[in-house]
Design a protein around this motif. Sequence first.
Motif, PDB file in Angstrom:
ATOM      1  N   GLY A 139      -8.412  -3.236   1.384  1.00 43.12           N
ATOM      2  CA  GLY A 139      -7.404  -3.329   2.434  1.00 43.12           C
ATOM      3  C   GLY A 139      -6.320  -2.290   2.281  1.00 43.12           C
ATOM      4  N   VAL A 140      -6.570  -1.274   1.430  1.00 42.65           N
ATOM      5  CA  VAL A 140      -5.582  -0.210   1.223  1.00 42.65           C
ATOM      6  C   VAL A 140      -6.256   1.143   1.412  1.00 42.65           C
ATOM      7  CG1 VAL A 140      -4.092  -1.525  -0.319  1.00 42.65           C
ATOM      8  CG2 VAL A 140      -6.033  -0.275  -1.263  1.00 42.65           C
ATOM      9  N   LYS A 141      -5.439   2.192   1.531  1.00 41.93           N
ATOM     10  CA  LYS A 141      -5.951   3.541   1.707  1.00 41.93           C
ATOM     11  C   LYS A 141      -4.954   4.535   1.123  1.00 41.93           C
ATOM     12  CE  LYS A 141      -3.992   3.893   6.392  1.00 41.93           C
ATOM     13  NZ  LYS A 141      -4.284   4.140   7.832  1.00 41.93           N
ATOM     14  N   THR A 142      -5.350   5.802   1.127  1.00 47.45           N
ATOM     15  CA  THR A 142      -4.469   6.851   0.629  1.00 47.45           C
ATOM     16  C   THR A 142      -3.129   6.810   1.353  1.00 47.45           C
ATOM     17  OG1 THR A 142      -6.331   8.282   0.054  1.00 47.45           O
ATOM     18  CG2 THR A 142      -4.193   9.343   0.353  1.00 47.45           C
ATOM     19  N   GLY A 143      -2.056   6.879   0.581  1.00 43.99           N
ATOM     20  CA  GLY A 143      -0.717   6.794   1.152  1.00 43.99           C
ATOM     21  C   GLY A 143      -0.132   5.399   1.107  1.00 43.99           C
ATOM     22  N   GLY A 144      -0.981   4.407   0.847  1.00 49.37           N
ATOM     23  CA  GLY A 144      -0.491   3.047   0.749  1.00 49.37           C
ATOM     24  C   GLY A 144       0.268   2.811  -0.547  1.00 49.37           C
ATOM     25  N   VAL A 145       0.954   1.694  -0.597  1.00 50.43           N
ATOM     26  CA  VAL A 145       1.785   1.370  -1.752  1.00 50.43           C
ATOM     27  C   VAL A 145       1.292   0.070  -2.381  1.00 50.43           C
ATOM     28  CG1 VAL A 145       4.104   0.774  -2.545  1.00 50.43           C
ATOM     29  CG2 VAL A 145       3.792   2.553  -0.806  1.00 50.43           C
TER      30      VAL A 145
END
Length: 322
Positions: A47-53
């Motif tokens: 549920g996350v991707k590059t740029g996520g925190v």
Amino acid sequence: RSRGLGDVYKRQIEVRLYAEDPQVEFLPSIGTLHQLAFGPGLRVDTGVKTGGVVSPFYDPMIAKLIATGPDRATALQRLLRGLRLTQIAGVKTNRDFLIALLQHPEFVAGHFDTGLIGRDLSSLTDVLTPSPEDWALAALAAMDLPAPGPESALQGFTLFIPLRQQMILTCQDETKRLQVSLNGLHASVVVEAETVSLLRGAKGWCVVGSPQTTAIFAARKAYVFSAQTFVFECLDPLDRIALVKSDGALVAPMPGLVKQVFVSNGQEVVQGDPIVVLEAMKMQHTLRSAEAGQVQQLTVQENTQVDAGQVMAVIIPSDKCE
């Protein structure tokens, strides 16, 4: 296991990729995901991707990675390959721990119990030393060169000999000066006395003979994904490590004007801490501590002129401080 086409059973192996630090009792790691790219051949539930925190407010799981095969051995090899080609930058993860666990002899043989990790935790979390190939790949990644094409001319130009550049990298408290020679899609990097050959493909540079070792440049750091994840700090050649004599005296490498002083007498410093900024030839050079210790005999202040070789401070190593 799961049913596939024709009611043939297939084997599945799943791992859970977490933002956590296996070196510190698997404590959660928070930060920005500067890079998140999963290896091929895997089912990825995320549920996350590059740029996520990755924040401290939610579960630190990044993804579930699942490999399928006609038998357990095939599924295991696919999962290992996918993990090795997974790139994560910005937070610490259990990627390396999972790779080590999937290669543990008991797990490979399928004869293990729930006490396996506890028994062999030290070996499963052992920190390896980067190889010359890792250093070389980090150097090419840190140069952040444009992809082959019209912009390749921005790399520089030389006559009759390959383009050569020097890179200064540090990893695991070790600093190396690397000599990089570029010739089109080919490169060679001199790491101390060893020369490493590299090729540039569609997905970036790779060491000849090691296609599963990859590297990226993110947030001013070079990440190499090989036997483990190695993070290399890129040092600006003008951001100098201060010259230190055998008696701990920190000396000016050149005549210049002291523009800024970061420390005071008696202050504790660690390796890499800035000591002073020296201005010379219209350029500013940050001089840093070469080791951890205590600042003593600070002899300079801002807006004072120093000569080459002048002692500016004495740094007493931590193991010699009273």
